[in-house]
Design a protein around this motif. Structure first.
Motif, PDB file in Angstrom:
ATOM      1  N   ASN A  24       0.826  -1.210   0.000  1.00 44.42           N
ATOM      2  CA  ASN A  24       0.000   0.000   0.000  1.00 44.42           C
ATOM      3  C   ASN A  24       0.860   1.260   0.000  1.00 44.42           C
ATOM      4  N   TRP A  25       1.974   1.222   0.749  1.00 43.36           N
ATOM      5  CA  TRP A  25       2.880   2.363   0.760  1.00 43.36           C
ATOM      6  C   TRP A  25       3.416   2.614  -0.639  1.00 43.36           C
ATOM      7  N   PHE A  26       3.746   1.566  -1.349  1.00 44.05           N
ATOM      8  CA  PHE A  26       4.277   1.706  -2.702  1.00 44.05           C
ATOM      9  C   PHE A  26       3.230   2.292  -3.643  1.00 44.05           C
ATOM     10  N   LEU A  27       1.990   1.823  -3.559  1.00 41.08           N
ATOM     11  CA  LEU A  27       0.933   2.342  -4.429  1.00 41.08           C
ATOM     12  C   LEU A  27       0.642   3.813  -4.146  1.00 41.08           C
ATOM     13  N   VAL A  28       0.653   4.199  -2.876  1.00 39.27           N
ATOM     14  CA  VAL A  28       0.450   5.609  -2.517  1.00 39.27           C
ATOM     15  C   VAL A  28       1.617   6.450  -3.029  1.00 39.27           C
ATOM     16  N   SER A  29       2.829   5.928  -2.932  1.00 37.18           N
ATOM     17  CA  SER A  29       4.001   6.660  -3.429  1.00 37.18           C
ATOM     18  C   SER A  29       3.931   6.868  -4.934  1.00 37.18           C
ATOM     19  N   ILE A  30       3.507   5.838  -5.660  1.00 41.16           N
ATOM     20  CA  ILE A  30       3.351   5.972  -7.115  1.00 41.16           C
ATOM     21  C   ILE A  30       2.282   7.015  -7.438  1.00 41.16           C
ATOM     22  N   ALA A  31       1.189   7.011  -6.678  1.00 36.06           N
ATOM     23  CA  ALA A  31       0.124   7.998  -6.916  1.00 36.06           C
ATOM     24  C   ALA A  31       0.626   9.419  -6.644  1.00 36.06           C
ATOM     25  N   THR A  62      12.197  11.660   0.825  1.00 43.17           N
ATOM     26  CA  THR A  62      11.270  11.958   1.924  1.00 43.17           C
ATOM     27  C   THR A  62      10.379  10.758   2.232  1.00 43.17           C
ATOM     28  N   LEU A  63       9.846  10.128   1.196  1.00 49.77           N
ATOM     29  CA  LEU A  63       9.007   8.951   1.413  1.00 49.77           C
ATOM     30  C   LEU A  63       9.793   7.809   2.045  1.00 49.77           C
ATOM     31  N   MET A  64      11.048   7.642   1.624  1.00 47.71           N
ATOM     32  CA  MET A  64      11.899   6.608   2.206  1.00 47.71           C
ATOM     33  C   MET A  64      12.154   6.887   3.683  1.00 47.71           C
ATOM     34  N   PHE A  65      12.417   8.157   4.023  1.00 40.73           N
ATOM     35  CA  PHE A  65      12.674   8.520   5.423  1.00 40.73           C
ATOM     36  C   PHE A  65      11.433   8.270   6.275  1.00 40.73           C
ATOM     37  N   LEU A  66      10.274   8.682   5.790  1.00 37.02           N
ATOM     38  CA  LEU A  66       9.040   8.461   6.547  1.00 37.02           C
ATOM     39  C   LEU A  66       8.739   6.972   6.704  1.00 37.02           C
ATOM     40  N   ASN A  67       8.990   6.201   5.669  1.00 38.17           N
ATOM     41  CA  ASN A  67       8.760   4.769   5.748  1.00 38.17           C
ATOM     42  C   ASN A  67       9.718   4.107   6.730  1.00 38.17           C
ATOM     43  N   SER A  68      10.964   4.558   6.766  1.00 37.52           N
ATOM     44  CA  SER A  68      11.920   4.009   7.722  1.00 37.52           C
ATOM     45  C   SER A  68      11.508   4.332   9.155  1.00 37.52           C
ATOM     46  N   LEU A  69      10.975   5.532   9.360  1.00 34.92           N
ATOM     47  CA  LEU A  69      10.482   5.881  10.701  1.00 34.92           C
ATOM     48  C   LEU A  69       9.304   4.992  11.097  1.00 34.92           C
ATOM     49  N   MET A  70       8.428   4.712  10.140  1.00 37.15           N
ATOM     50  CA  MET A  70       7.286   3.850  10.447  1.00 37.15           C
ATOM     51  C   MET A  70       7.746   2.415  10.716  1.00 37.15           C
ATOM     52  N   ASP A  71       8.779   1.966  10.012  1.00 39.13           N
ATOM     53  CA  ASP A  71       9.280   0.615  10.236  1.00 39.13           C
ATOM     54  C   ASP A  71       9.906   0.458  11.610  1.00 39.13           C
ATOM     55  N   SER A  72      10.582   1.492  12.074  1.00 39.26           N
ATOM     56  CA  SER A  72      11.244   1.372  13.369  1.00 39.26           C
ATOM     57  C   SER A  72      10.276   1.545  14.535  1.00 39.26           C
ATOM     58  N   LEU A 100      16.152  -4.422   3.368  1.00 38.67           N
ATOM     59  CA  LEU A 100      16.031  -5.000   2.029  1.00 38.67           C
ATOM     60  C   LEU A 100      14.703  -4.643   1.371  1.00 38.67           C
ATOM     61  N   SER A 101      13.623  -4.672   2.143  1.00 42.56           N
ATOM     62  CA  SER A 101      12.329  -4.323   1.557  1.00 42.56           C
ATOM     63  C   SER A 101      12.277  -2.837   1.214  1.00 42.56           C
ATOM     64  N   ASN A 102      12.861  -1.981   2.051  1.00 38.45           N
ATOM     65  CA  ASN A 102      12.917  -0.550   1.719  1.00 38.45           C
ATOM     66  C   ASN A 102      13.749  -0.311   0.471  1.00 38.45           C
ATOM     67  N   MET A 103      14.876  -1.010   0.352  1.00 39.78           N
ATOM     68  CA  MET A 103      15.731  -0.844  -0.824  1.00 39.78           C
ATOM     69  C   MET A 103      15.014  -1.309  -2.088  1.00 39.78           C
ATOM     70  N   ALA A 104      14.240  -2.379  -1.984  1.00 39.21           N
ATOM     71  CA  ALA A 104      13.517  -2.880  -3.154  1.00 39.21           C
ATOM     72  C   ALA A 104      12.509  -1.853  -3.644  1.00 39.21           C
ATOM     73  N   ILE A 140      22.644   5.737   1.348  1.00 38.88           N
ATOM     74  CA  ILE A 140      23.232   6.070   2.661  1.00 38.88           C
ATOM     75  C   ILE A 140      22.124   6.491   3.621  1.00 38.88           C
ATOM     76  N   GLY A 141      21.180   7.276   3.129  1.00 37.33           N
ATOM     77  CA  GLY A 141      20.061   7.701   3.974  1.00 37.33           C
ATOM     78  C   GLY A 141      19.218   6.544   4.457  1.00 37.33           C
ATOM     79  N   LEU A 142      19.139   5.491   3.689  1.00 32.55           N
ATOM     80  CA  LEU A 142      18.386   4.316   4.096  1.00 32.55           C
ATOM     81  C   LEU A 142      19.024   3.646   5.311  1.00 32.55           C
ATOM     82  N   PHE A 143      20.340   3.671   5.396  1.00 30.92           N
ATOM     83  CA  PHE A 143      21.045   3.012   6.489  1.00 30.92           C
ATOM     84  C   PHE A 143      21.134   3.875   7.745  1.00 30.92           C
ATOM     85  N   ILE A 144      20.786   5.131   7.642  1.00 34.32           N
ATOM     86  CA  ILE A 144      20.886   6.018   8.810  1.00 34.32           C
ATOM     87  C   ILE A 144      19.688   5.919   9.672  1.00 34.32           C
TER      88      ILE A 144
END
Length: 144
Positions: A24-31, A62-72, A100-104, A140-144
């Motif tokens: 769902n996150w991916f579909l919203v990001s595409i939209a 920005t979407l990657m950062f927000l998703n990483s915050l939600m994952d943690s 890995l899922s965030n990177m994909a 790099i931002g993904l790993f931070i």
């Protein structure tokens, strides 16, 4: 030996669960990217150019950062906490599967952005000039 094979299968199941959870996150990001990168420039009459592609890279970051915050924050979600507690995997395996899922999904969003640039007529050399310095920073931002 048996335990080692079991752990590997559980890590793969955990990765598949994370990928399905982010659908769902991916579909919203595409939209969001379709609206801001294709529809708005056409409505405003500016067309898709290098600036729009840079805005798209910033959106992906920005979407990657927000998703990483939600994952943690899975410690605060009882459903996810119960799921993770029921699996015999280490915390490092959980973090690796989340990365890995965030990177994909970031990779798929970048492919979508490159396709937008190519179909809009931006020269591929210009796209390479934009992506070569910025994609490593996204990783790099993904790993931070």
């Amino acid at each position: 030996m048996e335990l080692k094979n079991t752990m590997k299968n559980n890590n793969l199941n955990l990765l598949m669960y994370n990928l399905k959870d982010k659908k769902n996150w991916f579909l919203v990001s595409i939209a969001i990217m379709t609206i801001t990168l294709i529809i708005m420039p056409i409505i405003l009459g500016s067309g898709i150019n290098q600036t729009i592609i840079i805005v798209g890279i910033l959106e992906i970051g920005t979407l990657m950062f927000l998703n990483s915050l939600m994952d943690s924050s899975y410690y605060h979600d009882n459903r996810k906490l119960t799921y993770y507690a029921s699996k015999p995997s280490t915390r490092m395996a959980r973090i690796n599967s989340l990365l890995l899922s965030n990177m994909a999904f970031v990779f798929l969003l970048l492919v979508f952005l490159i396709a937008i640039g190519i179909f809009s007529g931006v020269p591929f050399d210009d796209i390479k000039e934009i992506f070569i310095p910025t994609v490593p920073w996204l990783i790099i931002g993904l790993f931070i």
